[in-house]
Design a protein around this motif. Structure first.
Motif, PDB file in Angstrom:
ATOM      1  N   GLN A 206     -12.107 140.975 -26.835  1.00  0.00           N
ATOM      2  CA  GLN A 206     -10.978 140.575 -25.766  1.00  0.00           C
ATOM      3  C   GLN A 206     -11.420 139.499 -24.898  1.00  0.00           C
ATOM      4  OE1 GLN A 206      -9.289 143.551 -23.187  1.00  0.00           O
ATOM      5  NE2 GLN A 206      -7.298 142.263 -23.116  1.00  0.00           N
ATOM      6  N   GLU A 207     -12.724 139.759 -24.247  1.00  0.00           N
ATOM      7  CA  GLU A 207     -13.075 138.459 -23.320  1.00  0.00           C
ATOM      8  C   GLU A 207     -13.415 137.314 -24.074  1.00  0.00           C
ATOM      9  OE1 GLU A 207     -16.212 140.455 -21.208  1.00  0.00           O
ATOM     10  OE2 GLU A 207     -14.739 141.915 -20.107  1.00  0.00           O
ATOM     11  N   LYS A 208     -14.030 137.304 -25.280  1.00  0.00           N
ATOM     12  CA  LYS A 208     -14.485 136.187 -25.941  1.00  0.00           C
ATOM     13  C   LYS A 208     -13.349 135.437 -26.523  1.00  0.00           C
ATOM     14  CE  LYS A 208     -17.572 133.690 -27.930  1.00  0.00           C
ATOM     15  NZ  LYS A 208     -16.737 132.833 -28.785  1.00  0.00           N
ATOM     16  N   GLY A 209     -12.355 136.106 -26.906  1.00  0.00           N
ATOM     17  CA  GLY A 209     -11.240 135.350 -27.747  1.00  0.00           C
ATOM     18  C   GLY A 209     -10.018 135.270 -26.621  1.00  0.00           C
ATOM     19  N   ASN A 210     -10.145 135.606 -25.452  1.00  0.00           N
ATOM     20  CA  ASN A 210      -9.071 135.764 -24.219  1.00  0.00           C
ATOM     21  C   ASN A 210      -7.704 136.229 -25.151  1.00  0.00           C
ATOM     22  OD1 ASN A 210      -7.627 135.193 -21.870  1.00  0.00           O
ATOM     23  ND2 ASN A 210      -7.017 133.126 -22.519  1.00  0.00           N
ATOM     24  N   VAL A 211      -8.006 137.401 -25.586  1.00  0.00           N
ATOM     25  CA  VAL A 211      -6.961 138.046 -26.453  1.00  0.00           C
ATOM     26  C   VAL A 211      -5.994 138.879 -25.454  1.00  0.00           C
ATOM     27  CG1 VAL A 211      -6.414 139.578 -28.464  1.00  0.00           C
ATOM     28  CG2 VAL A 211      -8.295 138.473 -28.522  1.00  0.00           C
ATOM     29  N   PRO A 212      -4.780 138.521 -25.575  1.00  0.00           N
ATOM     30  CA  PRO A 212      -3.670 139.337 -24.827  1.00  0.00           C
ATOM     31  C   PRO A 212      -3.811 140.706 -24.995  1.00  0.00           C
ATOM     32  CG  PRO A 212      -2.555 137.529 -25.982  1.00  0.00           C
ATOM     33  CD  PRO A 212      -3.916 137.597 -26.551  1.00  0.00           C
ATOM     34  N   GLU A 213      -3.742 141.394 -23.888  1.00  0.00           N
ATOM     35  CA  GLU A 213      -3.877 143.213 -23.907  1.00  0.00           C
ATOM     36  C   GLU A 213      -3.030 143.913 -25.033  1.00  0.00           C
ATOM     37  OE1 GLU A 213      -5.112 146.038 -20.628  1.00  0.00           O
ATOM     38  OE2 GLU A 213      -3.010 145.804 -20.602  1.00  0.00           O
ATOM     39  N   SER A 214      -1.654 143.146 -25.199  1.00  0.00           N
ATOM     40  CA  SER A 214      -0.726 143.694 -26.176  1.00  0.00           C
ATOM     41  C   SER A 214      -1.307 143.445 -27.599  1.00  0.00           C
ATOM     42  CB  SER A 214       0.593 143.251 -26.014  1.00  0.00           C
ATOM     43  OG  SER A 214       0.551 141.818 -26.040  1.00  0.00           O
ATOM     44  N   ASP A 215      -1.961 142.455 -27.817  1.00  0.00           N
ATOM     45  CA  ASP A 215      -2.660 142.062 -28.916  1.00  0.00           C
ATOM     46  C   ASP A 215      -3.589 143.108 -29.380  1.00  0.00           C
ATOM     47  OD1 ASP A 215      -0.778 139.862 -29.948  1.00  0.00           O
ATOM     48  OD2 ASP A 215      -2.412 138.802 -30.657  1.00  0.00           O
ATOM     49  N   MET A 216      -4.542 143.377 -28.542  1.00  0.00           N
ATOM     50  CA  MET A 216      -5.557 144.201 -28.491  1.00  0.00           C
ATOM     51  C   MET A 216      -5.020 145.571 -28.910  1.00  0.00           C
ATOM     52  SD  MET A 216      -8.410 142.480 -27.836  1.00  0.00           S
ATOM     53  CE  MET A 216      -9.568 144.008 -27.788  1.00  0.00           C
ATOM     54  N   TYR A 217      -4.087 146.166 -28.331  1.00  0.00           N
ATOM     55  CA  TYR A 217      -3.485 147.268 -28.785  1.00  0.00           C
ATOM     56  C   TYR A 217      -2.648 147.452 -29.939  1.00  0.00           C
ATOM     57  CZ  TYR A 217      -5.639 149.674 -24.366  1.00  0.00           C
ATOM     58  OH  TYR A 217      -6.263 149.591 -23.427  1.00  0.00           O
ATOM     59  N   ARG A 218      -2.384 146.376 -30.281  1.00  0.00           N
ATOM     60  CA  ARG A 218      -1.542 146.347 -31.549  1.00  0.00           C
ATOM     61  C   ARG A 218      -2.336 146.108 -32.956  1.00  0.00           C
ATOM     62  NH1 ARG A 218       3.936 145.789 -32.571  1.00  0.00           N
ATOM     63  NH2 ARG A 218       4.093 145.208 -30.356  1.00  0.00           N
ATOM     64  N   THR A 219      -3.590 145.538 -32.477  1.00  0.00           N
ATOM     65  CA  THR A 219      -4.493 145.161 -33.674  1.00  0.00           C
ATOM     66  C   THR A 219      -5.618 146.062 -33.886  1.00  0.00           C
ATOM     67  OG1 THR A 219      -3.887 142.942 -33.112  1.00  0.00           O
ATOM     68  CG2 THR A 219      -5.602 143.257 -34.681  1.00  0.00           C
ATOM     69  N   LEU A 220      -6.163 146.722 -32.735  1.00  0.00           N
ATOM     70  CA  LEU A 220      -7.277 147.337 -32.902  1.00  0.00           C
ATOM     71  C   LEU A 220      -7.064 148.802 -32.181  1.00  0.00           C
ATOM     72  CD1 LEU A 220      -9.570 144.614 -31.415  1.00  0.00           C
ATOM     73  CD2 LEU A 220      -9.497 145.183 -33.794  1.00  0.00           C
ATOM     74  N   ASN A 221      -8.171 149.733 -32.725  1.00  0.00           N
ATOM     75  CA  ASN A 221      -7.920 151.059 -32.470  1.00  0.00           C
ATOM     76  C   ASN A 221      -8.492 151.458 -30.798  1.00  0.00           C
ATOM     77  OD1 ASN A 221     -10.725 152.286 -32.347  1.00  0.00           O
ATOM     78  ND2 ASN A 221     -10.381 151.836 -34.553  1.00  0.00           N
ATOM     79  N   MET A 222      -9.086 150.491 -30.321  1.00  0.00           N
ATOM     80  CA  MET A 222      -9.628 150.697 -28.944  1.00  0.00           C
ATOM     81  C   MET A 222     -10.311 151.876 -28.737  1.00  0.00           C
ATOM     82  SD  MET A 222      -8.630 147.763 -27.891  1.00  0.00           S
ATOM     83  CE  MET A 222      -8.832 147.681 -26.178  1.00  0.00           C
ATOM     84  N   GLY A 223     -10.889 152.492 -29.766  1.00  0.00           N
ATOM     85  CA  GLY A 223     -11.851 153.637 -29.506  1.00  0.00           C
ATOM     86  C   GLY A 223     -11.179 154.681 -29.736  1.00  0.00           C
ATOM     87  N   ILE A 224      -9.758 154.830 -30.401  1.00  0.00           N
ATOM     88  CA  ILE A 224      -9.108 156.191 -30.404  1.00  0.00           C
ATOM     89  C   ILE A 224      -8.655 155.880 -32.174  1.00  0.00           C
ATOM     90  CG2 ILE A 224      -7.027 157.315 -30.358  1.00  0.00           C
ATOM     91  CD1 ILE A 224      -8.826 157.447 -28.051  1.00  0.00           C
ATOM     92  N   GLY A 225      -9.168 157.009 -32.970  1.00  0.00           N
ATOM     93  CA  GLY A 225      -9.070 156.887 -34.516  1.00  0.00           C
ATOM     94  C   GLY A 225      -8.015 157.718 -34.900  1.00  0.00           C
ATOM     95  N   MET A 226      -7.494 158.697 -34.251  1.00  0.00           N
ATOM     96  CA  MET A 226      -6.589 159.755 -34.802  1.00  0.00           C
ATOM     97  C   MET A 226      -5.824 160.091 -33.436  1.00  0.00           C
ATOM     98  SD  MET A 226      -6.414 160.103 -38.135  1.00  0.00           S
ATOM     99  CE  MET A 226      -5.872 161.778 -38.809  1.00  0.00           C
ATOM    100  N   VAL A 227      -4.715 160.248 -33.652  1.00  0.00           N
ATOM    101  CA  VAL A 227      -3.726 160.935 -32.533  1.00  0.00           C
ATOM    102  C   VAL A 227      -2.960 162.211 -32.746  1.00  0.00           C
ATOM    103  CG1 VAL A 227      -1.829 160.401 -30.929  1.00  0.00           C
ATOM    104  CG2 VAL A 227      -3.754 158.765 -31.143  1.00  0.00           C
ATOM    105  N   LEU A 228      -3.119 163.187 -31.978  1.00  0.00           N
ATOM    106  CA  LEU A 228      -2.312 164.415 -32.446  1.00  0.00           C
ATOM    107  C   LEU A 228      -1.106 164.509 -31.408  1.00  0.00           C
ATOM    108  CD1 LEU A 228      -5.511 166.851 -32.790  1.00  0.00           C
ATOM    109  CD2 LEU A 228      -4.489 165.476 -34.591  1.00  0.00           C
ATOM    110  N   ALA A 229      -0.125 165.172 -31.791  1.00  0.00           N
ATOM    111  CA  ALA A 229       1.058 165.446 -31.010  1.00  0.00           C
ATOM    112  C   ALA A 229       1.204 166.675 -30.744  1.00  0.00           C
ATOM    113  CB  ALA A 229       2.381 164.761 -31.345  1.00  0.00           C
TER     114      ALA A 229
END
Length: 328
Positions: A269-292
Motif C-alpha cells: 500500500q505504501e510503495k504504490g500509494n494504493v487506495p485503501e478501497s483497492d487494497m480491501y477489494r484486491t487483497l485478503n489483508m491477512g484474512i483467508g476465510m470468513v465464517l458467519a
C-alpha cells in the motif's frame, strides 16, 4: 528435402516421457485416458458433488523470477479446495493442467510435488492431469497452471448462507499472506529488485483450510447449526466474496482494526500509494476465510480454530440496510 520431425518443431516426446516417470510416484496412477475414483456413499443420504476450477495467476511470475517452483502447486490446490469447502464439501480428487513452451523435467517435477503436497493437506487424491508442451506459445522457462477439484457434501449438510441474519458475526481466519490473488497489482507496485527481496513473503503458499473447517462442521457444538456461511477471500476480497454468502436484503460491516494486518500488505500500500478501497477489494489483508455465525457461538468456534493452529478474530457483523459492504 529437409526433414521436419516433431522434436525439431519443438516438442520432445522423450523428455515428456521422462517427466511422466518422474512424477508417477506422486499420483494415484498414470497411464489411462481417464482417472477412476470410487468413494463410499454409505455416510450420505443425498450426496451432491461440488466442483471448482482455478489457477495460480501471475504469482507464477514471481516463481519464474526467483526460480522457486515447489510451492505454486500448493497454491493451485488451495485455490480450488478452499472454494468447494465454502459449501461444506470434502474434496475427493484433483487433476492438474500444466502448459509450457518446453518441458523442463526438474522444474515441473517440483511443481507437481507441490500439487501432491497440497492434495495431502486437503486429504484428497491426485488422480491425474495433463501436460501440454506448446513451443512458441509460452516464453522460455515459463508455464501456466490450472486445477480441477471435485468434492462431496450431503444435501442436508451443505452450507449456503440462507440462515444468516442481522446480528450474526463474521469470524476472519488468518491467511498465509497474499495467497494467489492481487499479483498484477504487486508486480506493478514493486520493482524487479524489490520482488526478489520480498519473494519469500510473496511466495508463501495459499493456506489450505479443509481439515480444520471440516472438523468444525462435524462437531456437535460448532457444526452446521453454528456455521451458517463460509467465504473464501480471493479476487474481489471483502467487497465481493463475503456478500456472496449473505442474503440479498442484508449487508456487512468490517472493522479493519480488529485483526493485525501482515507487514507485506502495508509495504504494498505504501510503495504504490494504493487506495485503501483497492487494497480491501484486491487483497485478503491477512484474512483467508470468513465464517458467519451467531454471536454467542464465536468464542467456542475461535477456541477450536486455535486448537487447530489457526488464529481468528471477530472482524465484523451482518447488518440490515441497503449498503452491502461497509469497512470502517
Amino acid at each position: 528435402m529437409k526433414q521436419v520431425t516433431y522434436k525439431k518443431s519443438g516438442v520432445d516426446i522423450e523428455e515428456a516421457g521422462r517427466f511422466v516417470e518422474a512424477i508417477r510416484p506422486l499420483t494415484r496412477g498414470i497411464g489411462g485416458f481417464g482417472g477412476l475414483f470410487k468413494f463410499d456413499t454409505k455416510n450420505f443420504k443425498e450426496p451432491y458433488l461440488v466442483s471448482s476450477t482455478d489457477g495460480v495467476g501471475t504469482k507464477l511470475k514471481i516463481a519464474f523470477l526467483v526460480g522457486k517452483h515447489n510451492t505454486v502447486g500448493i497454491d493451485l490446490v488451495g485455490m480450488n479446495v478452499n472454494d468447494i469447502l465454502c459449501a461444506g464439501a470434502k474434496p475427493l480428487f484433483f487433476l492438474d493442467y500444466i502448459a509450457c513452451g518446453k518441458i523442463q523435467t526438474g522444474v515441473l517435477t517440483d511443481v507437481v510435488k507441490g500439487i501432491a503436497e497440497g492434495c495431502r493437506q486437503a486429504g484428497c487424491s491426485l488422480v491425474g492431469g495433463e501436460t501440454a508442451e506448446m513451443p512458441g506459445f509460452y516464453k522460455e522457462g515459463e508455464y501456466d497452471l490450472a486445477g480441477f477439484c471435485v468434492g462431496v457434501v450431503d444435501k442436508s449438510k451443505a452450507v449456503n448462507g440462507s440462515k444468516i441474519k442481522a446480528g450474526d458475526v463474521l469470524i476472519g481466519i488468518e491467511s498465509n499472506g497474499l495467497h494467489s490473488n492481487g499479483f498484477s497489482l504487486v508486480r506493478k507496485v514493486f520493482t524487479k529488485k524489490e520482488l526478489i527481496k520480498y519473494a519469500d513473503a510473496l511466495l508463501k503458499p495459499t493456506r489450505i483450510y479443509v481439515k480444520p473447517i471440516l472438523s468444525l462442521l462435524s462437531t456437535i457444538d460448532c457444526g452446521l447449526s453454528t456455521i451458517k456461511g463460509i467465504a473464501h477471500i480471493t479476487g474481489g476480497a471483502f467487497y465481493d466474496k463475503i456478500p456472496r454468502v449473505i442474503p440479498k436484503d442484508l449487508g456487512i460491516y468490517i472493522d479493519k482494526n480488529s485483526w493485525p494486518v501482515p507487514e507485506i500488505f502495508r509495504l504494498i500500500q505504501e510503495k504504490g500509494n494504493v487506495p485503501e478501497s483497492d487494497m480491501y477489494r484486491t487483497l485478503n489483508m491477512g484474512i483467508g476465510m470468513v465464517l458467519a455465525l451467531e454471536k454467542g457461538r464465536a468464542d467456542k468456534v475461535m477456541s477450536r480454530l486455535k486448537s487447530s493452529g489457526l488464529r481468528s478474530w471477530v472482524i465484523g457483523e451482518v447488518i440490515k440496510g441497503k449498503e452491502r459492504v461497509k469497512i470502517i
